[in-house]
Design a protein around this motif. Structure first.
Motif, PDB file in Angstrom:
ATOM      1  N   SER A 128       0.838  -1.196   0.000  1.00 41.55           N
ATOM      2  CA  SER A 128       0.000   0.000   0.000  1.00 41.55           C
ATOM      3  C   SER A 128       0.871   1.242   0.000  1.00 41.55           C
ATOM      4  O   SER A 128       2.042   1.214   0.397  1.00 41.55           O
ATOM      5  CB  SER A 128      -0.939   0.012   1.214  1.00 41.55           C
ATOM      6  OG  SER A 128      -1.927  -0.991   1.097  1.00 41.55           O
ATOM      7  N   LEU A 129       0.286   2.334  -0.451  1.00 40.63           N
ATOM      8  CA  LEU A 129       0.963   3.623  -0.550  1.00 40.63           C
ATOM      9  C   LEU A 129       0.287   4.619   0.371  1.00 40.63           C
ATOM     10  O   LEU A 129      -0.943   4.755   0.360  1.00 40.63           O
ATOM     11  CB  LEU A 129       0.902   4.128  -1.995  1.00 40.63           C
ATOM     12  CG  LEU A 129       1.237   5.607  -2.246  1.00 40.63           C
ATOM     13  CD1 LEU A 129       2.705   5.892  -1.961  1.00 40.63           C
ATOM     14  CD2 LEU A 129       0.875   5.992  -3.685  1.00 40.63           C
ATOM     15  N   VAL A 130       1.089   5.325   1.172  1.00 37.65           N
ATOM     16  CA  VAL A 130       0.626   6.484   1.923  1.00 37.65           C
ATOM     17  C   VAL A 130       1.236   7.710   1.253  1.00 37.65           C
ATOM     18  O   VAL A 130       2.463   7.879   1.242  1.00 37.65           O
ATOM     19  CB  VAL A 130       1.041   6.420   3.405  1.00 37.65           C
ATOM     20  CG1 VAL A 130       0.540   7.654   4.144  1.00 37.65           C
ATOM     21  CG2 VAL A 130       0.509   5.159   4.066  1.00 37.65           C
ATOM     22  N   THR A 131       0.412   8.534   0.650  1.00 39.54           N
ATOM     23  CA  THR A 131       0.902   9.732  -0.033  1.00 39.54           C
ATOM     24  C   THR A 131       1.166  10.835   0.989  1.00 39.54           C
ATOM     25  O   THR A 131       0.708  10.755   2.134  1.00 39.54           O
ATOM     26  CB  THR A 131      -0.108  10.200  -1.088  1.00 39.54           C
ATOM     27  OG1 THR A 131      -1.408  10.320  -0.486  1.00 39.54           O
ATOM     28  CG2 THR A 131      -0.191   9.201  -2.243  1.00 39.54           C
ATOM     29  N   PRO A 132       1.897  11.891   0.603  1.00 33.62           N
ATOM     30  CA  PRO A 132       2.236  12.936   1.571  1.00 33.62           C
ATOM     31  C   PRO A 132       1.028  13.612   2.230  1.00 33.62           C
ATOM     32  O   PRO A 132       1.164  14.179   3.312  1.00 33.62           O
ATOM     33  CB  PRO A 132       3.033  13.926   0.724  1.00 33.62           C
ATOM     34  CG  PRO A 132       3.696  13.071  -0.312  1.00 33.62           C
ATOM     35  CD  PRO A 132       2.655  12.055  -0.655  1.00 33.62           C
TER      36      PRO A 132
END
Length: 282
Positions: A128-132
């Motif tokens: 999964s990706l956590v964006t800024p």
């Protein structure tokens, strides 16, 4: 094969997630629930955070903040300047494992699709990706058992260790952090990759628990170097002033179904000099 392995620290538990920053080696002791910083020059160790979580992995955001995965809570935490911990992102569920942050502040986390320590049936894992801005979304699936991750020196590729499939997978990183172009970056044969790191010659070092070693491979899987250990290698990172020191965290592995995953007190931090410096992240 290389010689000259030095023991920098001994007597720990399940040690993991080594990261080099500001002249110190940061790593986690999952058994103790501690994130520590070790000064290789004098051997001094500081506990920088305590989080009751297993796994317990960390990486550093480009703004210098230390991010800590609280797997049990399903939270991504940030260590504040005063040492307190604040929620950086709510991951929505527990069970998270490794983390790596790219130079743009995109944070990649992975999780297994099952809990082997609880005897659950196999299911593939994901990234999964956590964006800024703090939003969370899944960007890759069908990874049998995702483990260590690294971003290549040019920032274009995420490499993920798939321990169960004995391979390193690669994904192209898009402008928005999304992943595409999935491929097998290296078939490792019987190698079982755990924590990984990249070097300046576009090779990858992977730590191997059952193989009791760290191995440097080229794209495609050709073995370039190898460091043999007397216990399981859980993760590695290239650090030091010139990034030519391979730091390895290792312990005596007992197994997923054992009450103590590693032999108590067998966790060590090791160091060996290598020819090619580190590059990319971590």
């Amino acid at each position: 094969m290389m010689d000259g392995i030095r023991t920098l620290l001994d007597g720990r538990g399940l040690v993991e997630s080594p990261r080099w920053h500001g002249g110190r080696l940061y790593f986690s002791d999952w058994t103790a629930g501690e994130v520590l910083a070790l000064d290789p020059a004098d051997g001094r160790v500081e506990v920088v955070a305590r989080v009751a979580s297993l796994p317990l992995c960390t990486d550093r955001h480009p703004d210098q903040g230390l991010l800590i995965v609280s797997s049990a809570e399903g939270l991504l935490l940030r260590r504040e300047p005063d040492g307190s911990l604040a929620t950086y992102a709510d991951l929505g569920r527990p069970g998270w494992n490794d983390i790596v942050v790219d130079d743009r502040g995109n944070t990649y986390l992975n999780r297994a699709g099952f809990d082997p320590m609880a005897g659950e049936a196999f299911a593939p894992g994901s990234v999964s990706l956590v964006t800024p801005d703090g939003s969370v979304r899944e960007v890759a699936d069908d990874i049998a058992f995702p483990n260590g991750m690294a971003v290549t020196p040019d920032g274009s590729t995420l490499i993920v260790a798939d321990s169960y499939r004995h391979a390193l997978l690669a994904f192209d990183i898009g402008p928005d952090g999304a992943l595409s172009g999935r491929r097998v970056w290296a078939d490792l044969g019987e190698g079982t990759p755990d924590g990984i790191c990249c070097d300046a010659a576009d090779a990858v070092w992977y730590a191997d628990v059952p193989g009791r070693c760290c191995v440097r491979v080229a794209e495609g899987g050709a073995v370039l170097d190898r460091v043999d250990l007397d216990r399981g290698g859980f993760a590695c990172v290239l650090g030091g002033q010139d990034r030519r020191t391979l730091f390895v965290v290792a312990a005596v592995w007992r197994g997923m179904t054992e009450s103590a995953l590693v032999e108590p007190g067998s966790g060590r931090v090791l160091a060996v000099r290598v020819e090619v410096p580190g590059a990319g992240r971590p």
